[in-house]
Design an enzyme around this catalytic site. Sequence first.
Site, mmCIF file in Angstrom:
data_model
loop_
_atom_site.group_PDB
_atom_site.id
_atom_site.type_symbol
_atom_site.label_atom_id
_atom_site.label_comp_id
_atom_site.label_asym_id
_atom_site.label_seq_id
_atom_site.Cartn_x
_atom_site.Cartn_y
_atom_site.Cartn_z
ATOM 1 N N GLU A 53 0.804 -1.221 0.000
ATOM 2 C CA GLU A 53 0.000 0.000 0.000
ATOM 3 C C GLU A 53 0.839 1.275 0.000
ATOM 4 O O GLU A 53 0.470 2.253 -0.632
ATOM 5 C CB GLU A 53 -0.956 0.020 1.197
ATOM 6 C CG GLU A 53 -2.161 -0.890 1.027
ATOM 7 C CD GLU A 53 -3.063 -0.468 -0.129
ATOM 8 O OE1 GLU A 53 -3.059 0.717 -0.505
ATOM 9 O OE2 GLU A 53 -3.768 -1.331 -0.675
ATOM 10 N N ASN A 64 -7.577 10.029 -4.863
ATOM 11 C CA ASN A 64 -8.271 9.064 -5.724
ATOM 12 C C ASN A 64 -9.094 9.785 -6.781
ATOM 13 O O ASN A 64 -9.344 10.983 -6.668
ATOM 14 C CB ASN A 64 -9.201 8.191 -4.873
ATOM 15 C CG ASN A 64 -8.455 7.401 -3.834
ATOM 16 O OD1 ASN A 64 -7.552 6.631 -4.149
ATOM 17 N ND2 ASN A 64 -8.799 7.611 -2.573
ATOM 18 N N ASP A 66 -12.184 9.774 -7.275
ATOM 19 C CA ASP A 66 -13.444 10.339 -6.776
ATOM 20 C C ASP A 66 -13.246 11.547 -5.872
ATOM 21 O O ASP A 66 -14.205 12.043 -5.278
ATOM 22 C CB ASP A 66 -14.267 9.260 -6.059
ATOM 23 C CG ASP A 66 -13.613 8.777 -4.765
ATOM 24 O OD1 ASP A 66 -12.486 9.240 -4.447
ATOM 25 O OD2 ASP A 66 -14.223 7.955 -4.074
ATOM 26 N N SER A 68 -11.595 11.611 -3.063
ATOM 27 C CA SER A 68 -11.200 11.238 -1.708
ATOM 28 C C SER A 68 -9.685 11.013 -1.696
ATOM 29 O O SER A 68 -9.044 10.992 -2.749
ATOM 30 C CB SER A 68 -11.928 9.956 -1.277
ATOM 31 O OG SER A 68 -11.508 8.852 -2.053
ATOM 32 N N ASP A 70 -6.273 8.751 0.190
ATOM 33 C CA ASP A 70 -5.832 7.610 0.985
ATOM 34 C C ASP A 70 -4.666 8.052 1.863
ATOM 35 O O ASP A 70 -3.752 8.729 1.386
ATOM 36 C CB ASP A 70 -5.389 6.455 0.082
ATOM 37 C CG ASP A 70 -6.565 5.839 -0.664
ATOM 38 O OD1 ASP A 70 -7.711 5.988 -0.202
ATOM 39 O OD2 ASP A 70 -6.324 5.210 -1.707
ATOM 40 N N ASN A 77 -8.820 5.225 3.427
ATOM 41 C CA ASN A 77 -9.611 6.118 2.581
ATOM 42 C C ASN A 77 -10.479 7.103 3.371
ATOM 43 O O ASN A 77 -11.180 6.723 4.312
ATOM 44 C CB ASN A 77 -10.490 5.270 1.652
ATOM 45 C CG ASN A 77 -11.297 6.134 0.716
ATOM 46 O OD1 ASN A 77 -12.455 6.426 0.988
ATOM 47 N ND2 ASN A 77 -10.690 6.574 -0.366
#
Length: 147
Positions: A53, A64, A66, A68, A70, A77
């Site tokens: 990750e 991201n 959308d 949002s 991380d 998220n």
Amino acid sequence: MKTALLISLASCLLVLNGQVIGRCELAKILRKEHLDGFEGYTLNEWLCLAFVESNFNISKVQENADGSYDYGIFQINSHYWCNDYKSHSENFCHMDCKDILEPNLISAMQCAKKIVSGSSGMKNWVQWILHCSGRPLSHWMTGCKVQ
Ligand SMILES: *[C@@H]1O[C@H](CO)[C@@H](O)[C@H](O)[C@H]1NC(C)=O
């Protein structure tokens, strides 16, 4: 004089902000802080998740598609788990996303364990499915002085 002080202070903060932790160091922190267990997963599995990750980058933040973000070593998220006050968040972990970036990893682990305790476990993370799940993982602890 003041400027020099500010500059050295600033570079200090930069070092702290771009923090990548060693594999065995991470294992040590996780072992020490989580004697109550790892939601049925082994330390090897947690190390694999952190690696795929974030490459062990405690301060990693990634946007991201959308809108949002991380956050941190487990790339948690902001739409579902933590609040960064940039867009709507369910905030299931009841915490600020910036706390997830703390080097002590307390909030990061607290939230990750909440995610993992759900029915899909580590399969919440696509990278886990792609690179860790069902693979031999014992090498992640090789050479680490953590029992
Ligand atoms: C760690 O993440 C931060 C924030 O995303 C980034 O600025 C930094 O370059 C990363 N460090 C490494 C070594 O990739």
